[in-house]
Design an enzyme around this catalytic site. Structure first.
Site, PDB file in Angstrom:
ATOM      1  N   SER A 196       0.842  -1.194   0.000  1.00 56.98           N
ATOM      2  CA  SER A 196       0.000   0.000   0.000  1.00 56.98           C
ATOM      3  C   SER A 196       0.881   1.249   0.000  1.00 56.98           C
ATOM      4  O   SER A 196       1.726   1.406  -0.881  1.00 56.98           O
ATOM      5  CB  SER A 196      -0.967  -0.038   1.182  1.00 56.98           C
ATOM      6  OG  SER A 196      -1.961   0.953   1.056  1.00 56.98           O
TER       7      SER A 196
ATOM      8  N   ASP B  24      -9.220  -5.624  -5.187  1.00 57.71           N
ATOM      9  CA  ASP B  24      -8.756  -4.353  -4.621  1.00 57.71           C
ATOM     10  C   ASP B  24      -9.447  -3.195  -5.324  1.00 57.71           C
ATOM     11  O   ASP B  24      -9.256  -2.971  -6.523  1.00 57.71           O
ATOM     12  CB  ASP B  24      -7.238  -4.242  -4.782  1.00 57.71           C
ATOM     13  CG  ASP B  24      -6.628  -3.099  -3.990  1.00 57.71           C
ATOM     14  OD1 ASP B  24      -7.346  -2.128  -3.678  1.00 57.71           O
ATOM     15  OD2 ASP B  24      -5.416  -3.172  -3.691  1.00 57.71           O
TER      16      ASP B  24
ATOM     17  N   HIS C 278      -8.330  -4.659  -0.817  1.00 55.89           N
ATOM     18  CA  HIS C 278      -6.996  -4.088  -0.659  1.00 55.89           C
ATOM     19  C   HIS C 278      -6.249  -4.712   0.511  1.00 55.89           C
ATOM     20  O   HIS C 278      -5.030  -4.914   0.435  1.00 55.89           O
ATOM     21  CB  HIS C 278      -7.114  -2.574  -0.462  1.00 55.89           C
ATOM     22  CG  HIS C 278      -5.799  -1.890  -0.280  1.00 55.89           C
ATOM     23  ND1 HIS C 278      -4.867  -1.800  -1.296  1.00 55.89           N
ATOM     24  CD2 HIS C 278      -5.246  -1.268   0.804  1.00 55.89           C
ATOM     25  CE1 HIS C 278      -3.797  -1.144  -0.848  1.00 55.89           C
ATOM     26  NE2 HIS C 278      -4.004  -0.829   0.415  1.00 55.89           N
TER      27      HIS C 278
END
Length: 400
Positions: free
Chosen positions: A182, A348, A380
């Site tokens: 991320s 995601d 995600h």
């Protein structure tokens, strides 16, 4: 305590009455770690003046970090693990004094784990601008007051520049691997592009080559939720008593973000149209279970994070464009020389899989023909939850 388990690393679940009781006390004005709090497993590295990309100067910076394993005499077994937006340096270990949550990647980092600390020396810093020991808006400025809204705008490249200083201080010329997911994946990618000679292996997990207009828009409404909270008072809330800080705005921002971190499939399957209690939400004052889930985790978040920090870090995410001033994304990615794993999740909706495909196409040294795509209902957060699959691919990278 249940509330110390990170919601990012476990599947969504209905909230029990016992869960709710844990959060009935008033939240503090900030959930930041402050000087004088227990250090826990943190170490600290202090550096001199730091100039941001935008030309602002911090007279000195500090990074909090944690380590596991032993650095080899040749200093060639160091692995840098970089956390996501609301993570910190506590990658593994129990919750306790100084650490409000347990390690967020316990199944990935440790003895015998995919990133095996019997072999690798793992370093995990809290990023510059964070609120868990590194210099950020909740830190004390030279005038004796918190930086608050005066804290300078940071970019992803600024944060990596601070991490470069940490590597230098530790005497690590080349990382055996740089691993991030991320926002941490943005940092990892920036390491691979901007410091190619210092990265032997690279793992970019669930991260994009650029922050898109859609993602900036989603971030913008979260920041507005914080800033319109009347208790935010332009970021000058640190002296407010418990319950008088901008916790409603910060909790709302977190609730918005959670909707992007998880997939519709997971939420629909786990909550369906169930009620939180016997009271109907259809005009009788009751609540749907999914609403209570979001409320609970939003409120829990305010007890371990800082509103100004959230703004600083989200704005840094908005700055992310690996191709900026480098001739575009593809020219930038061509600079990467590290053996690279690019991994994403098919569900995601925060950083969709097409971004990972673009990164994999642009890097000539991936361990696969393209991006590794995990099939997962967890959206995600799959890179945090699907630890068996993620770990298997990290093992392959580290054995390459």
């Amino acid at each position: 305590m249940d509330w110390q388990t990170s919601e990012d690393t476990v599947p969504s679940a209905p909230i029990t009455e016992a869960d709710a009781r844990l959060l009935r006390g008033r939240p503090p004005a900030t959930g930041a770690w402050r000087d004088g709090d227990p250090a826990g497993d943190r170490r600290f590295a202090a550096f001199g003046a730091f100039t941001t990309e935008g030309g602002r100067e911090l007279p000195g910076i500090r990074l909090a970090y944690e380590t596991w394993g032993e650095l080899s005499p040749a200093r060639d077994n160091a692995v840098l693990v970089l956390h996501a937006l609301t993570g910190d340096s506590h990658v593994r270990g129990a919750a306790g004094p100084g650490h409000p949550t347990a390690g967020w990647w316990d199944d990935i980092v440790g003895p015998g784990a995919p990133i095996d600390t019997d072999r690798w020396f793992v370093v995990a810093p809290n990023m510059l601008g964070g609120c868990q020991g590194s210099t950020g808006p909740s830190s004390i400025a030279p005038d004796g007051y918190e930086w608050a809204g005066r804290f300078p705008y940071l970019t992803i490249r600024d944060q990596v520049a601070a991490q470069v200083r940490l590597a230098d201080a530790l005497g690590i010329d080349v990382w055996a691997a740089v691993v991030g997911g991320s926002m941490g994946g943005m940092h990892a990618l920036e390491w691979g592009v901007g410091q190619p000679e210092r990265v032997a292996r690279l793992a970019v997990l669930s991260s994009p080559p650029t922050t898109t207009a859609d993602q900036i828009a989603l971030n913008g409404v979260q920041l507005e939720a914080i800033q319109i909270d009347p208790r935010f008072v332009d970021g000058e809330y640190y002296d407010a008593p418990d319950g008088e800080g901008p916790h409603r705005g910060l909790a709302l921002a977190r609730r918005m973000a959670l909707l992007n971190y998880r997939s519709p499939t997971e939420l629909n399957q786990r909550f369906q149209r169930s009620w939180q209690s016997g009271k109907s939400p259809l005009g009788h004052g009751g609540r749907f279970a999914v609403e209570s889930y979001l409320d609970f985790h939003g409120n829990k978040f305010t007890r371990r994070f800082d509103a100004n920090t959230y703004i600083t870090l989200v704005e840094a995410m908005n700055s992310h464009d690996v191709g900026r001033d480098r001739g575009g994304v593809e020219d930038a990615l061509a600079r990467v020389t590290a053996t690279t794993l690019v991994l994403g999740t098919d569900s995601d909706r925060l950083f969709p899989i097409d971004g990972q495909h673009r990164i994999a196409r642009g890097i000539r040294s991936t361990i696969d023909d393209g991006a590794v795509v995990l099939s997962s209902d967890f959206g995600h957060d799959g890179f945090l939850i699907e630890t068996a699959a993620v770990g298997a691919h990290l093992r392959r990278l580290l054995q390459s």
